[in-house]
Write an enzyme that holds these catalytic residues in place. Structure first.
Site, short mmCIF file in Angstrom:
data_model
loop_
_atom_site.label_atom_id
_atom_site.label_comp_id
_atom_site.label_asym_id
_atom_site.label_seq_id
_atom_site.Cartn_x
_atom_site.Cartn_y
_atom_site.Cartn_z
N VAL A 1 19.77 -14.65 -38.92
CA VAL A 1 18.63 -14.02 -39.59
C VAL A 1 18.60 -14.29 -41.09
O VAL A 1 17.58 -14.03 -41.74
CB VAL A 1 18.64 -12.50 -39.32
CG1 VAL A 1 19.70 -11.79 -40.14
CG2 VAL A 1 17.27 -11.87 -39.55
N TYR A 2 19.65 -14.81 -41.66
CA TYR A 2 19.67 -15.07 -43.10
C TYR A 2 18.67 -16.18 -43.44
O TYR A 2 18.82 -17.33 -43.03
CB TYR A 2 21.06 -15.49 -43.58
CG TYR A 2 22.13 -14.43 -43.49
CD1 TYR A 2 21.83 -13.09 -43.31
CD2 TYR A 2 23.48 -14.78 -43.61
CE1 TYR A 2 22.81 -12.13 -43.24
CE2 TYR A 2 24.48 -13.82 -43.55
CZ TYR A 2 24.14 -12.49 -43.36
OH TYR A 2 25.13 -11.54 -43.29
N GLN A 3 17.63 -15.80 -44.18
CA GLN A 3 16.57 -16.73 -44.57
C GLN A 3 15.99 -17.45 -43.35
O GLN A 3 15.77 -18.67 -43.38
CB GLN A 3 17.04 -17.75 -45.61
CG GLN A 3 17.15 -17.19 -47.02
CD GLN A 3 18.16 -16.05 -47.13
OE1 GLN A 3 17.77 -14.88 -47.15
NE2 GLN A 3 19.44 -16.39 -47.20
#
Length: 327
Positions: free
Chosen positions: A52-54
């Site tokens: 989900v990071y960026q």
């Protein structure tokens, strides 16, 4: 850098880990490459990211770097799934379909055929736990994952999941629990950390610097260029800008002055050496910040200073953690 066993598993990881939450946001690919090489040169191995990071860009950057500046076998690669990535039917959550779809996406972005440590990013109350944990078993038996863990679980959730996996020899034991832990956030000591220790699960501490507050830079102002001044991350930092945190930061600063070091180094060394902690995850925006954090490897806190920091930051506990009151 010293390495430790992750829980009761055979997996060894560096006691400082490199976090990549800002990669693709405030840390571009060139800066990320510099950080990864600096971390590796210092003896670090555990690198943590999440799908989900960026929107997966953090994983993409890391995957590219493991084919250019380092090799795949240079790192213990950790990522996570469960968080909502898109609105589709399999775009998030801890169902079997969503998890295995997320795993395939992570493998593709990371440009690898396996994840060393795959973690459930959060508890999903909408999905039966046995379905979620069966997906971990499938990921392991298929060879796409080597070890499995969880993140941000409450004590009862962690103990329930661990007990379920330990109940049958064909199931994958949980290896790790990743949770926020620092001098200003010691909540996991009430139940989650004892549960992890009891079940032989190693704890990975995220935000060991109190989301930046324990560096001391927010005591009197909000420096330009800091996370506290970043519209994306200001609320993340402000969570720990409290009167209680100010007292703890002052204690860390006093300890640092006496030791001839920095509050950052003191706070990081305190977390790293707490009982039950396998590694502290460093999430820095710049290589300069990373190098400052890596200086903690040179410091072991004297017992008197450690006890003073324990005392000033002691979390409130009562029943049932401390047992019933006398009758």
């Amino acid at each position: 850098m010293e390495h430790r066993q992750l829980g009761r598993s055979g997996l060894r990881v560096s006691r400082l880990a490199l976090g990549t939450m800002t990669w693709g946001l405030d840390t571009d690919a060139e800066q990320a490459a510099d950080q990864l090489v600096t971390f590796h040169d210092a003896g670090g191995t555990l690198v943590d990211t999440a799908d989900v990071y960026q929107d997966g860009h953090s994983e993409e950057i890391l995957g590219d770097l493991l084919t250019t500046v380092l090799t795949r076998d240079d790192v213990v690669l950790a990522t996570k799934a469960v968080a909502r990535r898109h609105d589709g039917p399999f775009g998030g959550g801890a169902s079997r379909a969503a998890l295995l779809s997320a795993l395939d996406g992570s493998l593709r972005r990371l440009r690898t055929d396996h994840i060393d440590l795959w973690q459930l990013h959060a508890w999903d109350p909408a999905v039966p736990l046995d379905e979620t944990l069966a997906a971990l078993d499938t990921a392991i038996t298929s060879g796409r994952v080597r070890y499995a863990g969880v993140s941000n679980y409450a004590g009862w959730q962690l103990a329930t999941a661990a007990t379920h996996q330990q109940a049958h020899p064909t199931r994958t034991p949980l290896t790790s629990h990743q949770a926020e832990y620092s001098l200003v956030e010691r909540g996991i000591e009430r139940e989650a950390l004892p549960a992890a220790t009891h079940h032989g699960i190693g704890t990975l501490a995220w935000a060991p610097l109190g989301r930046g507050v324990l560096t001391g830079k927010y005591r009197n102002t909000t420096p330009a260029g800091s996370r506290g001044a970043d519209p994306h991350l200001a609320s993340y930092v402000d969570h720990h800008r409290t009167p209680r945190a100010n007292r703890i930061v002052q204690a860390a600063a006093t300890a640092a002055e006496g030791l001839g070091t920095t509050p950052l180094t003191v706070a990081l060394a305190w977390v790293r050496d707490r009982p039950g902690i396998t590694a502290a995850i460093i999430g820095t925006r710049t290589t300069t910040q990373l190098k400052a954090a890596l200086n903690a490897e040179e410091l072991t806190l004297p017992p008197a200073i450690q006890a003073a920091l324990d005392d000033v930051s002691e979390p409130e506990q009562g029943y049932p953690e401390r047992g019933p009151a006398r009758r």
